[in-house]
Design an enzyme around this catalytic site. Structure first.
Site, short mmCIF file in Angstrom:
data_model
loop_
_atom_site.label_atom_id
_atom_site.label_comp_id
_atom_site.label_asym_id
_atom_site.label_seq_id
_atom_site.Cartn_x
_atom_site.Cartn_y
_atom_site.Cartn_z
N HIS A 24 37.45 44.49 48.19
CA HIS A 24 37.91 43.79 47.26
C HIS A 24 39.08 43.00 48.00
O HIS A 24 40.39 43.24 47.87
CB HIS A 24 38.70 44.75 46.35
CG HIS A 24 39.36 43.92 45.14
ND1 HIS A 24 39.41 45.00 43.90
CD2 HIS A 24 39.41 42.73 44.69
CE1 HIS A 24 39.88 44.01 42.92
NE2 HIS A 24 40.17 42.82 43.59
N HIS A 37 39.84 38.65 47.87
CA HIS A 37 39.43 37.32 47.34
C HIS A 37 39.94 36.35 48.58
O HIS A 37 41.01 36.13 48.75
CB HIS A 37 40.26 36.84 46.30
CG HIS A 37 39.77 37.72 44.86
ND1 HIS A 37 39.12 37.60 43.97
CD2 HIS A 37 40.57 38.93 44.69
CE1 HIS A 37 39.15 38.51 43.20
NE2 HIS A 37 39.96 39.20 43.34
N HIS A 78 35.30 43.17 37.99
CA HIS A 78 36.73 43.45 37.69
C HIS A 78 36.84 44.07 36.53
O HIS A 78 36.44 43.50 35.44
CB HIS A 78 37.83 42.37 37.71
CG HIS A 78 38.22 41.91 39.30
ND1 HIS A 78 37.24 41.55 40.07
CD2 HIS A 78 39.38 41.86 39.62
CE1 HIS A 78 37.93 41.15 41.07
NE2 HIS A 78 39.26 41.08 41.04
N GLU A 134 41.87 46.35 34.81
CA GLU A 134 43.23 46.27 35.64
C GLU A 134 44.08 45.69 34.61
O GLU A 134 45.07 46.80 34.35
CB GLU A 134 42.80 44.88 36.52
CG GLU A 134 44.18 44.11 37.37
CD GLU A 134 43.87 43.02 38.05
OE1 GLU A 134 43.10 42.25 37.39
OE2 GLU A 134 44.65 42.68 38.95
N1 ADE Z 1 41.31 36.64 41.21
C1 ADE Z 1 42.02 36.74 42.34
N2 ADE Z 1 42.77 38.04 42.28
C2 ADE Z 1 42.54 38.75 41.04
C3 ADE Z 1 42.80 39.58 40.39
N3 ADE Z 1 43.70 40.77 40.86
N4 ADE Z 1 42.41 40.18 39.26
C4 ADE Z 1 41.61 39.16 38.29
N5 ADE Z 1 41.15 38.04 39.02
C5 ADE Z 1 41.67 37.83 40.31
ZN ZN Z 2 40.75 41.28 42.57
#
Ligand code: ADE
Ligand code: ZN
Length: 329
Positions: free
Chosen positions: A9, A11, A189, A192
């Site tokens: 995970h 980005h 995702h 969260e």
């Molecule tokens: N894009 C980059 N980081 C993210 C995150 N933690 N949650 C959702 N979108 C994201």
């Molecule tokens: Zn993320």
């Protein structure tokens, strides 16, 4: 030697350190609304996911050429290798680039140039996962998948990210069906900032194989039982959760309870340039804050390889797992 691990995970745009942002801004003639790297770092005080996303998307303005994406990925891979990463599954956000006139080809070919030499240079195997922005339309996601078709030999799967609340997984049913038809792996995702119900929906409607974050499943005992029974991997990002105020402090992170509940949890960094640490730093922070035993930390690393999209290379997975088992702390 650091504990061998997979990062699942991450980005790539979230690995843009202030120093590289300024260097690329200069090279590309882009003006940043900050005078110095210190001033930029000062802006890294987030109140929630959206306040982070605003800065994250704004800074992407410096990424323009394939070489910029190559430099970004190279910098990440070098840091990741130093923290024991042996396999990285890397998210990217094509819509955040195509919306500013940077083509899918520029992004994918730029990243691929770094990934192609990652094994030789850094000892890291890699996969690319293309994410759809859930606060954009389903039609935009479908157009993005269409634009990615010439590059599918480089792309292992699809994901779903950006502002979660108000954008339930079901909005993307059609694009995930098409991704499945194309043979792409599916993650999203969920849970969260959004509710546990989004985790269930991601599984049932989108057919995802892993949940990114998934923290809020803990509010739904029946869902926890299902996730444990079905061995659904959850890619947790503890330092991210603190910085985005999903939890108050690391000592209150539910990771230990999640392990105790038999969940296949993994530890990852999300956007390490913004959240105060790469994946090894996340391992060290939870170990300390939650007083995890060496064996519990070993379980986290084992999970990371079990959850990796390495089905096309099981001998490699077995090698990585053997490294985890024989590691001495
Ligand atoms: N894009 C980059 N980081 C993210 C995150 N933690 N949650 C959702 N979108 C994201
Ligand atoms: Zn993320």
């Amino acid at each position: 030697m650091p504990l061998p691990k997979a990062e699942l995970h991450l980005h790539i745009e979230g690995t843009l350190e202030p120093e590289l942002a300024f260097a690329l801004a200069e090279r590309n003639g882009v003006t940043l609304p900050y005078a110095t790297t210190e001033e930029l770092r000062e802006a890294y005080r987030f109140s929630d996911l959206q306040s982070f996303l605003d800065l994250y998307y704004a800074l992407m303005a410096v990424l323009r050429t394939p070489e910029d994406f190559t430099a970004l990925a190279d910098a990440y891979l070098e840091r990741a290798a130093a923290q024991g990463v042996r396999h990285a599954e890397i998210f990217f956000d094509p819509q955040a680039h195509t919306a500013r006139g940077v083509s899918m080809g520029t992004v994918v070919e730029g990243l691929a140039a770094a990934l192609d030499r990652a094994e030789e240079r850094y000892g890291i195997s890699t996969r690319l996962i293309m994410c759809f922005l859930r606060d954009e339309s389903a039609a935009s996601a479908l157009a993005t998948l269409e634009a990615a078709k010439p590059y599918l030999d480089r792309i292992t799967g699809v994901g779903l990210d950006s502002a979660e609340v108000g954008h339930p997984p079901a909005k993307f049913r059609e694009v995930y069906e098409e991704a499945a038809r194309l043979g792409l792996r599916r993650v999203a995702h969920a849970g969260e900032e959004g509710p546990a119900e989004y985790v269930r929906e991601a599984l049932d409607v989108l057919g995802v194989e892993r949940i990114d974050h998934g923290l809020r499943c803990m509010e739904d005992p029946e869902l926890v039982e299902r996730l444990a029974r079905e061995r659904v991997p959850l890619t947790l990002c503890p330092l991210s959760n603190v910085r985005l105020r999903v939890i108050d402090e690391l000592g209150r992170h539910p990771l230990r309870e999640m392990l105790d509940a038999g969940l296949l949890v993994t530890v990852n960094s999300d956007d390490p340039a913004y959240f105060g640490g790469y994946v090894g730093d996340n391992y060290a922070a939870v170990r300390e804050a939650l007083s995890l035993s060496q064996e519990q930390v070993r379980v986290l690393a084992r999970h990371s390889f079990e959850a990796a999209f390495l089905d096309d290379d099981e001998p490699r997975r077995a090698r990585y797992l053997a490294e985890v088992e024989t590691y001495t702390f």
